[in-house]
Design a protein around this motif. Sequence first.
Motif, PDB file in Angstrom:
ATOM      1  N   THR A 288       0.886  -1.208  -0.051  1.00  0.00           N
ATOM      2  CA  THR A 288      -0.029   0.077  -0.064  1.00  0.00           C
ATOM      3  C   THR A 288       0.851   1.352  -0.131  1.00  0.00           C
ATOM      4  O   THR A 288       0.333   2.338  -0.150  1.00  0.00           O
ATOM      5  CB  THR A 288      -0.924  -0.044   1.317  1.00  0.00           C
ATOM      6  OG1 THR A 288      -1.506  -1.200   1.298  1.00  0.00           O
ATOM      7  CG2 THR A 288      -2.001   0.855   1.182  1.00  0.00           C
ATOM      8  N   ASN A 289       2.243   1.021   0.093  1.00  0.00           N
ATOM      9  CA  ASN A 289       2.952   2.332   0.295  1.00  0.00           C
ATOM     10  C   ASN A 289       2.970   3.261  -1.019  1.00  0.00           C
ATOM     11  O   ASN A 289       2.670   4.456  -0.540  1.00  0.00           O
ATOM     12  CB  ASN A 289       4.411   1.846   0.481  1.00  0.00           C
ATOM     13  CG  ASN A 289       4.775   1.219   1.808  1.00  0.00           C
ATOM     14  OD1 ASN A 289       4.138   1.219   2.620  1.00  0.00           O
ATOM     15  ND2 ASN A 289       5.792   0.568   1.950  1.00  0.00           N
ATOM     16  N   ALA A 290       2.834   2.842  -1.945  1.00  0.00           N
ATOM     17  CA  ALA A 290       2.828   3.570  -3.054  1.00  0.00           C
ATOM     18  C   ALA A 290       1.396   4.654  -3.193  1.00  0.00           C
ATOM     19  O   ALA A 290       1.369   5.926  -3.885  1.00  0.00           O
ATOM     20  CB  ALA A 290       2.744   2.948  -4.453  1.00  0.00           C
ATOM     21  N   GLU A 291       0.462   4.082  -2.541  1.00  0.00           N
ATOM     22  CA  GLU A 291      -0.935   5.084  -2.665  1.00  0.00           C
ATOM     23  C   GLU A 291      -1.139   5.707  -1.231  1.00  0.00           C
ATOM     24  O   GLU A 291      -2.132   6.308  -1.178  1.00  0.00           O
ATOM     25  CB  GLU A 291      -2.181   4.036  -2.851  1.00  0.00           C
ATOM     26  CG  GLU A 291      -2.352   3.052  -1.615  1.00  0.00           C
ATOM     27  CD  GLU A 291      -3.290   2.062  -2.065  1.00  0.00           C
ATOM     28  OE1 GLU A 291      -4.259   1.807  -1.406  1.00  0.00           O
ATOM     29  OE2 GLU A 291      -3.254   1.258  -3.045  1.00  0.00           O
ATOM     30  N   ARG A 292      -0.171   5.659  -0.260  1.00  0.00           N
ATOM     31  CA  ARG A 292      -0.465   6.375   0.923  1.00  0.00           C
ATOM     32  C   ARG A 292      -0.551   7.879   0.571  1.00  0.00           C
ATOM     33  O   ARG A 292       0.361   8.476  -0.175  1.00  0.00           O
ATOM     34  CB  ARG A 292       0.648   6.088   1.845  1.00  0.00           C
ATOM     35  CG  ARG A 292       0.693   4.738   2.287  1.00  0.00           C
ATOM     36  CD  ARG A 292       1.501   4.494   3.699  1.00  0.00           C
ATOM     37  NE  ARG A 292       1.371   3.164   3.909  1.00  0.00           N
ATOM     38  CZ  ARG A 292       0.510   2.441   4.656  1.00  0.00           C
ATOM     39  NH1 ARG A 292      -0.361   3.156   4.866  1.00  0.00           N
ATOM     40  NH2 ARG A 292       0.569   1.398   4.742  1.00  0.00           N
ATOM     41  N   VAL A 293      -1.504   8.735   1.589  1.00  0.00           N
ATOM     42  CA  VAL A 293      -1.557   9.945   1.304  1.00  0.00           C
ATOM     43  C   VAL A 293      -1.544  10.899   2.497  1.00  0.00           C
ATOM     44  O   VAL A 293      -1.964  11.807   2.922  1.00  0.00           O
ATOM     45  CB  VAL A 293      -2.904  10.274   0.647  1.00  0.00           C
ATOM     46  CG1 VAL A 293      -2.964   9.968  -0.750  1.00  0.00           C
ATOM     47  CG2 VAL A 293      -4.089   9.639   1.253  1.00  0.00           C
ATOM     48  N   GLY A 294      -1.162   9.902   3.726  1.00  0.00           N
ATOM     49  CA  GLY A 294      -1.053  10.755   5.027  1.00  0.00           C
ATOM     50  C   GLY A 294      -1.900  10.290   5.872  1.00  0.00           C
ATOM     51  O   GLY A 294      -1.769  10.859   7.220  1.00  0.00           O
ATOM     52  N   HIS A 295      -2.873   9.570   5.776  1.00  0.00           N
ATOM     53  CA  HIS A 295      -3.919   9.209   6.597  1.00  0.00           C
ATOM     54  C   HIS A 295      -3.345   7.939   7.407  1.00  0.00           C
ATOM     55  O   HIS A 295      -2.804   7.246   7.157  1.00  0.00           O
ATOM     56  CB  HIS A 295      -5.118   8.684   6.216  1.00  0.00           C
ATOM     57  CG  HIS A 295      -6.373   8.887   7.216  1.00  0.00           C
ATOM     58  ND1 HIS A 295      -6.590   7.572   8.102  1.00  0.00           N
ATOM     59  CD2 HIS A 295      -7.356   9.361   7.151  1.00  0.00           C
ATOM     60  CE1 HIS A 295      -7.463   7.619   8.784  1.00  0.00           C
ATOM     61  NE2 HIS A 295      -8.308   8.995   8.429  1.00  0.00           N
ATOM     62  N   PRO A 296      -3.454   8.092   8.908  1.00  0.00           N
ATOM     63  CA  PRO A 296      -2.664   7.199   9.771  1.00  0.00           C
ATOM     64  C   PRO A 296      -3.307   5.589   9.767  1.00  0.00           C
ATOM     65  O   PRO A 296      -2.505   4.699   9.939  1.00  0.00           O
ATOM     66  CB  PRO A 296      -2.786   7.366  11.177  1.00  0.00           C
ATOM     67  CG  PRO A 296      -3.887   8.460  11.058  1.00  0.00           C
ATOM     68  CD  PRO A 296      -3.808   9.293   9.814  1.00  0.00           C
ATOM     69  N   THR A 297      -4.529   5.687   9.306  1.00  0.00           N
ATOM     70  CA  THR A 297      -5.014   4.218   9.210  1.00  0.00           C
ATOM     71  C   THR A 297      -5.569   3.950   7.978  1.00  0.00           C
ATOM     72  O   THR A 297      -6.646   3.252   7.680  1.00  0.00           O
ATOM     73  CB  THR A 297      -5.979   3.976  10.352  1.00  0.00           C
ATOM     74  OG1 THR A 297      -7.032   5.156  10.087  1.00  0.00           O
ATOM     75  CG2 THR A 297      -5.498   4.132  11.722  1.00  0.00           C
TER      76      THR A 297
END
Length: 224
Positions: free
Chosen positions: A134-143
């Motif tokens: 999921t790292n490539a789609e992370r946008v800063g939400h902690p969960t």
Amino acid sequence: MSLSNQEKWISPCGRVTLYCADCRDVIGSVKADAVITDPPYGISFAAQPTTGGRKRGQKRETWDDETPADVVLRLPGMTPICVVWGGNYYALPCTRGWLMWRKPDAPPSMAHGELAWTNLDQNLKVIDWSISATNAERVGHPTQKPVRVMGWTMEQAGVPDGATVFDPFMGSGSTAIACIRTGRKFIGVERDPAHYATALERIRREIESDLFLNAAESPCQPGE
């Protein structure tokens, strides 16, 4: 981007509707075919410096300090299909239709999986999906939930093609992205202006990408 607590946005094609509001103020007027959501679990995850993504000295987030049980316990009666990630933290009716996201690369200090309550009479289903995927789609939400996991959730719950999915705890918008990619409609609510803005931008980009890739058959044409 400046947002009020009652902002409403509708995509040009009408497939996506978003509210920056407390879901308690919206839920009574929503009509949907399914509820797919991931509410706060009440375990103070966001406030933890290591697992919650907060750096030491940074402002403490409190959105996960308590469970919005008054909302969650209403959800099974809203639609024929209801899935609540973290439903094991709520006093929902007994079910055998649990879903599980198993995290094969979870560190020892974290849970190795998450559970979703459903109102479906079916066997337990499990998806293996690594956290790192999921790292490539992370946008800063902690969960932030993986789009793949939310898409799989709709598949296992039998959400029909073209159905409208409601998420009263939208967060970063992963359920919305999964709906766009599978041709479903989406109604989402997020009360935190910062997370709402992040989700809105993410969803706008996804719709533009969907238009570009499916220009010939997409019902969401530019200018509509």
